[in-house]
Motif scaffolding. Structure first.
Motif, mmCIF file in Angstrom:
data_model
loop_
_atom_site.group_PDB
_atom_site.id
_atom_site.type_symbol
_atom_site.label_atom_id
_atom_site.label_comp_id
_atom_site.label_asym_id
_atom_site.label_seq_id
_atom_site.Cartn_x
_atom_site.Cartn_y
_atom_site.Cartn_z
ATOM 1 N N PRO A 237 7.894 -10.641 -16.559
ATOM 2 C CA PRO A 237 6.916 -10.636 -15.460
ATOM 3 C C PRO A 237 7.556 -10.077 -14.182
ATOM 4 C CG PRO A 237 7.043 -12.793 -16.518
ATOM 5 C CD PRO A 237 8.175 -11.988 -17.043
ATOM 6 N N LYS A 238 6.748 -9.403 -13.370
ATOM 7 C CA LYS A 238 7.296 -8.789 -12.163
ATOM 8 C C LYS A 238 6.194 -8.707 -11.113
ATOM 9 C CE LYS A 238 9.047 -4.203 -10.901
ATOM 10 N NZ LYS A 238 9.336 -2.887 -11.447
ATOM 11 N N THR A 239 6.565 -8.801 -9.843
ATOM 12 C CA THR A 239 5.589 -8.662 -8.755
ATOM 13 C C THR A 239 5.952 -7.434 -7.931
ATOM 14 O OG1 THR A 239 5.404 -11.062 -8.642
ATOM 15 C CG2 THR A 239 4.545 -9.841 -6.775
ATOM 16 N N ILE A 240 4.939 -6.627 -7.593
ATOM 17 C CA ILE A 240 5.180 -5.460 -6.744
ATOM 18 C C ILE A 240 4.194 -5.513 -5.583
ATOM 19 C CG2 ILE A 240 6.040 -3.899 -8.538
ATOM 20 C CD1 ILE A 240 3.023 -2.729 -8.378
ATOM 21 N N GLU A 241 4.433 -4.691 -4.575
ATOM 22 C CA GLU A 241 3.500 -4.620 -3.452
ATOM 23 C C GLU A 241 2.831 -3.246 -3.487
ATOM 24 O OE1 GLU A 241 3.877 -6.170 1.004
ATOM 25 O OE2 GLU A 241 4.852 -4.226 0.752
ATOM 26 N N VAL A 242 1.488 -3.226 -3.456
ATOM 27 C CA VAL A 242 0.809 -1.923 -3.417
ATOM 28 C C VAL A 242 0.037 -1.803 -2.104
ATOM 29 C CG1 VAL A 242 0.568 -1.529 -5.901
ATOM 30 C CG2 VAL A 242 -1.182 -2.829 -4.717
ATOM 31 N N SER A 243 -0.138 -0.558 -1.678
ATOM 32 C CA SER A 243 -0.822 -0.323 -0.408
ATOM 33 C C SER A 243 -2.225 0.213 -0.662
ATOM 34 C CB SER A 243 0.008 0.673 0.405
ATOM 35 O OG SER A 243 -0.794 1.729 0.855
ATOM 36 N N SER A 244 -3.115 -0.002 0.295
ATOM 37 C CA SER A 244 -4.504 0.477 0.139
ATOM 38 C C SER A 244 -4.556 2.002 0.067
ATOM 39 C CB SER A 244 -5.367 -0.044 1.288
ATOM 40 O OG SER A 244 -4.818 0.350 2.523
ATOM 41 N N TYR A 245 -3.546 2.681 0.666
ATOM 42 C CA TYR A 245 -3.523 4.156 0.589
ATOM 43 C C TYR A 245 -3.288 4.613 -0.852
ATOM 44 C CZ TYR A 245 -3.147 4.213 5.711
ATOM 45 O OH TYR A 245 -3.396 4.046 7.043
ATOM 46 N N GLU A 246 -2.417 3.880 -1.556
ATOM 47 C CA GLU A 246 -2.138 4.241 -2.956
ATOM 48 C C GLU A 246 -3.387 4.043 -3.813
ATOM 49 O OE1 GLU A 246 1.958 2.932 -4.533
ATOM 50 O OE2 GLU A 246 1.439 1.448 -3.027
ATOM 51 N N ILE A 247 -4.063 2.904 -3.589
ATOM 52 C CA ILE A 247 -5.257 2.594 -4.394
ATOM 53 C C ILE A 247 -6.346 3.634 -4.112
ATOM 54 C CG2 ILE A 247 -7.036 0.844 -4.851
ATOM 55 C CD1 ILE A 247 -4.144 0.180 -5.881
ATOM 56 N N GLN A 248 -6.438 4.029 -2.847
ATOM 57 C CA GLN A 248 -7.426 5.051 -2.477
ATOM 58 C C GLN A 248 -7.158 6.345 -3.252
ATOM 59 O OE1 GLN A 248 -7.264 6.454 1.638
ATOM 60 N NE2 GLN A 248 -9.472 6.220 1.796
ATOM 61 N N LYS A 249 -5.868 6.680 -3.370
ATOM 62 C CA LYS A 249 -5.476 7.895 -4.094
ATOM 63 C C LYS A 249 -5.848 7.759 -5.574
ATOM 64 C CE LYS A 249 -1.071 9.302 -5.013
ATOM 65 N NZ LYS A 249 0.352 9.415 -4.647
ATOM 66 N N ALA A 250 -5.641 6.546 -6.120
ATOM 67 C CA ALA A 250 -5.943 6.297 -7.536
ATOM 68 C C ALA A 250 -7.436 6.436 -7.824
ATOM 69 C CB ALA A 250 -5.463 4.900 -7.923
#
Length: 335
Positions: A237-250
């Motif tokens: 298991p692992k936790t990462i931090e994602v940004s709204s800019y990345e999700i927007q790109k996705a």
């Protein structure tokens, strides 16, 4: 009390809603069924089954029997509908005997798919089944004057399909639907996180990310969120931090496909009705309409006002229930 009950059902890919004339929306649950693969017995439906997704032992599978707004598994859908009728009876406080049911179908559904929906509802105990096209139901539920000879442009971004339709005088004048909507946006997020971070996340996590930090293609202040999943390299298991800019790109590619569908529908609109659309604008409904910045982005791209339906998640179900009254006048128009 045992008189003819009229109910409207929104058979959505993501959610199932049941509308009763007297009480409004009486059921709003995820379209998920938990099945024991050995005995083929349905163990749970709706919210109870959704909480099991990705967390069950091998022989219990939580599935969605509806794909892209149409039935993918007939038997399980029928069982799910029977369970729904029981739940609806409990809420209403009396047994529903042979109700008249109005159900919506995606406008792109084939006659075989429509027949499957009708048969599934009949097998669950309905007396008569009326089918109504999803965009028409969404427009009625969003309080648009569908019976009048004015253009109403509705964009319904659901779980499995996005339907764009121009409705005038009770019928669909021009309509396009693509099998890409909320579920595809979740899938885009899963794929992006997998590719960029080698992390595998589940559907429910992806949906949460979309709701909290997913944005349409608009400028916004960056937001961040912790996401937990399984590292594909170590298996831990692992936790990462994602940004709204990345999700927007996705989400970009899928959002542009939805925009293209709206554009195509507008291009096919008769000139007389285009004037109405410029004045009255576009109404968006469905869960996808709630994506952050969706309204602003669309109005900037298609240069007409974009309004959010009063109850985006429930528009179709409310419209299906109300449509029995409209149906009579619609049948006069279409016959």
């Amino acid at each position: 009390m045992f008189g003819q009950t009229e109910i409207g059902i929104d058979l959505g890919t993501a959610n199932l809603l049941v509308y009763s004339k007297d009480k409004g929306i009486i059921i709003n649950e995820p379209s998920v069924v938990a099945v024991d693969t050995e005995t083929k017995k349905v163990l749970a439906i709706g919210t109870d089954a959704k909480s099991m997704i990705g967390k069950t032992p091998g022989r219990i599978v939580a599935t969605r029997p509806l794909k892209d707004g149409v039935i993918a598994d007939f038997d399980i859908t029928t069982e799910m509908l029977k369970g729904l009728m029981k739940k609806a009876s409990k809420v209403l406080g009396f047994t529903i005997r042979k109700p008249t049911v109005v159900v919506c179908t995606p406008s792109g559904a084939t006659s075989v798919e429509r027949r499957a929906i009708q048969d599934a509802i009949k097998s669950s105990g309905a007396k008569t089944v009326h089918l109504i096209e999803e965009p028409v139901a969404a427009a009625i539920g969003a309080d648009l004057p569908v019976e009048e000879p004015i253009a109403n442009l509705i964009v319904d971004i659901g779980g499995g399909t996005t339907e764009v339709a121009i409705i005038s005088y009770g019928g669909v004048v021009s309509c396009n639907s693509i099998r890409l909507a909320g579920d595809k946006l979740d899938e885009d997020i899963i794929q992006y996180v997998r590719k960029e971070y080698n992390l595998l996340i589940g559907e429910r996590t992806a949906e949460r990310v979309k709701m909290e930090i997913g944005y349409a293609l608009v400028e916004h202040e960056e937001k961040k969120m912790d996401v937990r999943g399984r590292d594909l390299v170590t298996g831990l298991p692992k936790t990462i931090e994602v940004s709204s800019y990345e999700i927007q790109k996705a989400l970009k590619e899928s959002l542009l496909a939805i925009l293209e569908t709206i554009r195509v529908t507008l291009e096919n609109s008769p000139p007389e009705l285009s004037g109405d659309i410029v004045d009255r604008g576009v109404v968006i409904s469905g869960g996808g309409a709630l994506l952050n910045g969706m309204q602003d982005w669309l109005s900037k791209e298609i240069i007409v006002p974009v309004h959010l339906a009063p109850n985006p998640l429930e528009s179709v179900a409310i419209g299906t229930g109300r449509s029995l009254h409209v149906m009579k006048s619609l049948q006069k128009v279409t016959s």
